[in-house]
Design a protein around this motif. Structure first.
Motif, PDB file in Angstrom:
ATOM      1  N   ARG A   2      48.451 -10.721 -35.989  1.00  0.00           N
ATOM      2  CA  ARG A   2      49.582 -10.684 -36.643  1.00  0.00           C
ATOM      3  C   ARG A   2      51.060 -10.743 -36.122  1.00  0.00           C
ATOM      4  NH1 ARG A   2      52.000  -7.005 -41.675  1.00  0.00           N
ATOM      5  NH2 ARG A   2      53.095  -8.253 -42.548  1.00  0.00           N
ATOM      6  N   HIS A   3      52.092 -11.364 -36.570  1.00  0.00           N
ATOM      7  CA  HIS A   3      53.310 -11.274 -36.170  1.00  0.00           C
ATOM      8  C   HIS A   3      53.833 -10.042 -35.794  1.00  0.00           C
ATOM      9  CE1 HIS A   3      55.164 -11.006 -39.908  1.00  0.00           C
ATOM     10  NE2 HIS A   3      54.476 -11.953 -40.256  1.00  0.00           N
ATOM     11  N   GLY A   4      55.047  -9.881 -35.047  1.00  0.00           N
ATOM     12  CA  GLY A   4      55.791  -8.816 -35.134  1.00  0.00           C
ATOM     13  C   GLY A   4      56.660  -8.245 -36.731  1.00  0.00           C
ATOM     14  N   GLU A   5      57.497  -7.433 -36.416  1.00  0.00           N
ATOM     15  CA  GLU A   5      58.306  -6.919 -37.895  1.00  0.00           C
ATOM     16  C   GLU A   5      59.276  -7.940 -38.079  1.00  0.00           C
ATOM     17  OE1 GLU A   5      59.200  -2.761 -39.264  1.00  0.00           O
ATOM     18  OE2 GLU A   5      61.072  -3.562 -38.238  1.00  0.00           O
ATOM     19  N   THR A   6      59.716  -8.109 -39.176  1.00  0.00           N
ATOM     20  CA  THR A   6      60.973  -8.916 -39.628  1.00  0.00           C
ATOM     21  C   THR A   6      61.583  -8.092 -40.441  1.00  0.00           C
ATOM     22  OG1 THR A   6      60.159  -9.934 -41.604  1.00  0.00           O
ATOM     23  CG2 THR A   6      59.460 -11.078 -39.486  1.00  0.00           C
ATOM     24  N   PRO A 173      46.851  -6.479 -42.334  1.00  0.00           N
ATOM     25  CA  PRO A 173      46.696  -6.103 -41.074  1.00  0.00           C
ATOM     26  C   PRO A 173      48.111  -5.641 -40.560  1.00  0.00           C
ATOM     27  CG  PRO A 173      45.850  -8.255 -41.255  1.00  0.00           C
ATOM     28  CD  PRO A 173      46.235  -7.979 -42.592  1.00  0.00           C
ATOM     29  N   PRO A 174      48.309  -4.615 -39.823  1.00  0.00           N
ATOM     30  CA  PRO A 174      49.491  -4.050 -39.404  1.00  0.00           C
ATOM     31  C   PRO A 174      50.058  -4.984 -38.545  1.00  0.00           C
ATOM     32  CG  PRO A 174      48.012  -2.335 -39.179  1.00  0.00           C
ATOM     33  CD  PRO A 174      47.318  -3.600 -39.377  1.00  0.00           C
ATOM     34  N   ASN A 175      51.513  -5.116 -38.347  1.00  0.00           N
ATOM     35  CA  ASN A 175      52.266  -5.942 -37.380  1.00  0.00           C
ATOM     36  C   ASN A 175      51.712  -5.847 -36.135  1.00  0.00           C
ATOM     37  OD1 ASN A 175      55.042  -5.326 -39.389  1.00  0.00           O
ATOM     38  ND2 ASN A 175      54.480  -7.304 -39.276  1.00  0.00           N
ATOM     39  N   CYS A 176      51.412  -6.974 -35.573  1.00  0.00           N
ATOM     40  CA  CYS A 176      50.911  -7.084 -33.831  1.00  0.00           C
ATOM     41  C   CYS A 176      49.821  -6.651 -33.893  1.00  0.00           C
ATOM     42  CB  CYS A 176      51.887  -6.608 -32.929  1.00  0.00           C
ATOM     43  SG  CYS A 176      53.447  -7.628 -32.817  1.00  0.00           S
ATOM     44  N   ILE A 195      43.058  -3.557 -33.765  1.00  0.00           N
ATOM     45  CA  ILE A 195      43.564  -3.143 -32.392  1.00  0.00           C
ATOM     46  C   ILE A 195      44.954  -2.937 -32.249  1.00  0.00           C
ATOM     47  CG2 ILE A 195      43.380  -3.023 -29.795  1.00  0.00           C
ATOM     48  CD1 ILE A 195      41.151  -5.060 -30.098  1.00  0.00           C
ATOM     49  N   ILE A 196      45.470  -1.971 -31.998  1.00  0.00           N
ATOM     50  CA  ILE A 196      47.052  -1.631 -31.668  1.00  0.00           C
ATOM     51  C   ILE A 196      47.295  -1.107 -30.447  1.00  0.00           C
ATOM     52  CG2 ILE A 196      48.964  -0.149 -32.789  1.00  0.00           C
ATOM     53  CD1 ILE A 196      47.952  -2.110 -34.656  1.00  0.00           C
ATOM     54  N   PHE A 197      48.304  -1.819 -29.673  1.00  0.00           N
ATOM     55  CA  PHE A 197      48.422  -1.436 -28.186  1.00  0.00           C
ATOM     56  C   PHE A 197      50.020  -1.024 -28.300  1.00  0.00           C
ATOM     57  CE2 PHE A 197      45.747  -5.267 -27.993  1.00  0.00           C
ATOM     58  CZ  PHE A 197      44.613  -4.613 -27.141  1.00  0.00           C
ATOM     59  N   TYR A 198      50.694  -0.541 -29.272  1.00  0.00           N
ATOM     60  CA  TYR A 198      51.905   0.214 -29.433  1.00  0.00           C
ATOM     61  C   TYR A 198      51.553   1.680 -29.655  1.00  0.00           C
ATOM     62  CZ  TYR A 198      51.658  -1.883 -33.767  1.00  0.00           C
ATOM     63  OH  TYR A 198      51.442  -2.210 -35.217  1.00  0.00           O
ATOM     64  N   LYS A 199      52.388   2.768 -29.241  1.00  0.00           N
ATOM     65  CA  LYS A 199      52.349   4.112 -29.938  1.00  0.00           C
ATOM     66  C   LYS A 199      52.827   4.303 -30.995  1.00  0.00           C
ATOM     67  CE  LYS A 199      52.847   5.387 -24.615  1.00  0.00           C
ATOM     68  NZ  LYS A 199      53.764   6.054 -23.961  1.00  0.00           N
ATOM     69  N   GLU A 200      53.796   3.496 -31.593  1.00  0.00           N
ATOM     70  CA  GLU A 200      54.407   4.086 -32.945  1.00  0.00           C
ATOM     71  C   GLU A 200      53.162   3.780 -34.062  1.00  0.00           C
ATOM     72  OE1 GLU A 200      55.515   1.706 -30.804  1.00  0.00           O
ATOM     73  OE2 GLU A 200      57.523   2.480 -30.470  1.00  0.00           O
TER      74      GLU A 200
END
Length: 208
Positions: A2-6, A173-176, A195-200
């Motif tokens: 999914r795309h990143g946040e807007t 699905p969460p962003n990214c 799968i989430i690759f960022y820490k936030e």
């Protein structure tokens, strides 16, 4: 993925086909995801033509010589006249009507200028079928950059369920977020999901 946040994601506005770009936080999520995705070979990529999905893919593929193709079939569901209004405002009749899309999907009735969940299933299913039948793509690793509802429609098909009533059984699905699937025989099998690759911590989004 999914795309990143807007900014419209952040403000919980109905986005649909409105061509809203990523905000800086969304670009940050895409960059963090790109670092995590370096471990995976990608031969070519497909993206929704909407800017938020395309820019996410471009950030993820930056510095890699990977072709990127736009495909209308994986753009977000159209909400027609509902686009731009609040997802969570419960003071207006039209807002309450829209909230059924998330809370009571089986009884969601799209505006006349919008798209139904059945239509979303049909076009995203056609996209997946074209991948399955392509001899050129055999043994290739693909990236697909898309949207919350469009991604959910494809994943539901992979799970073997085209239920409208239970469309959001696995939430938005969460962003990214990234899901890995493999083509086995005549259909896709989900290998790893969300799968989430960022820490936030980006929580699952719900209209409440």
């Amino acid at each position: 993925m999914r795309h990143g946040e807007t900014d419209w994601n952040k403000k919980k506005l109905v986005q649909g086909r409105k061509d809203i770009p990523l905000n800086e936080y969304g670009r940050h999520l895409a960059r963090e995801t790109s670092y995590g995705m370096r471990q995976y070979q990608i031969d070519l990529a497909y993206t929704s033509p909407l800017r938020r999905a395309k820019e996410t893919a471009e950030i993820l593929l930056e510095g890699r010589n990977i072709p990127l193709y736009e495909d209308q079939r994986i753009q977000e569901i159209s909400f027609g006249s509902y686009e731009g209004m609040s997802c969570v405002d419960k003071t207006k009749e039209e807002n309450l009507a829209f909230q059924k899309f998330f809370q009571d999907t089986g009884n969601y009735i799209p505006p006349e200028d919008a798209e139904s969940v059945e239509q979303l299933y049909e076009r995203t299913g056609d996209f997946l079928k074209s991948l399955e039948e392509s001899k050129k793509l055999k043994d290739k690793n693909l990236l697909i950059s898309t949207h919350g509802a469009a991604m959910t429609a494809m994943l539901n098909r992979m799970r073997g369920s085209l239920s409208v009533e239970h469309f959001w059984k696995n939430e938005v699905p969460p962003n990214c977020s990234v899901t890995i699937a493999e083509l086995e025989g005549s259909g896709f099998k989900i290998i790893r999901e969300g799968i989430i690759f960022y820490k936030e911590e980006v929580k699952h989004w719900k209209a409440v």
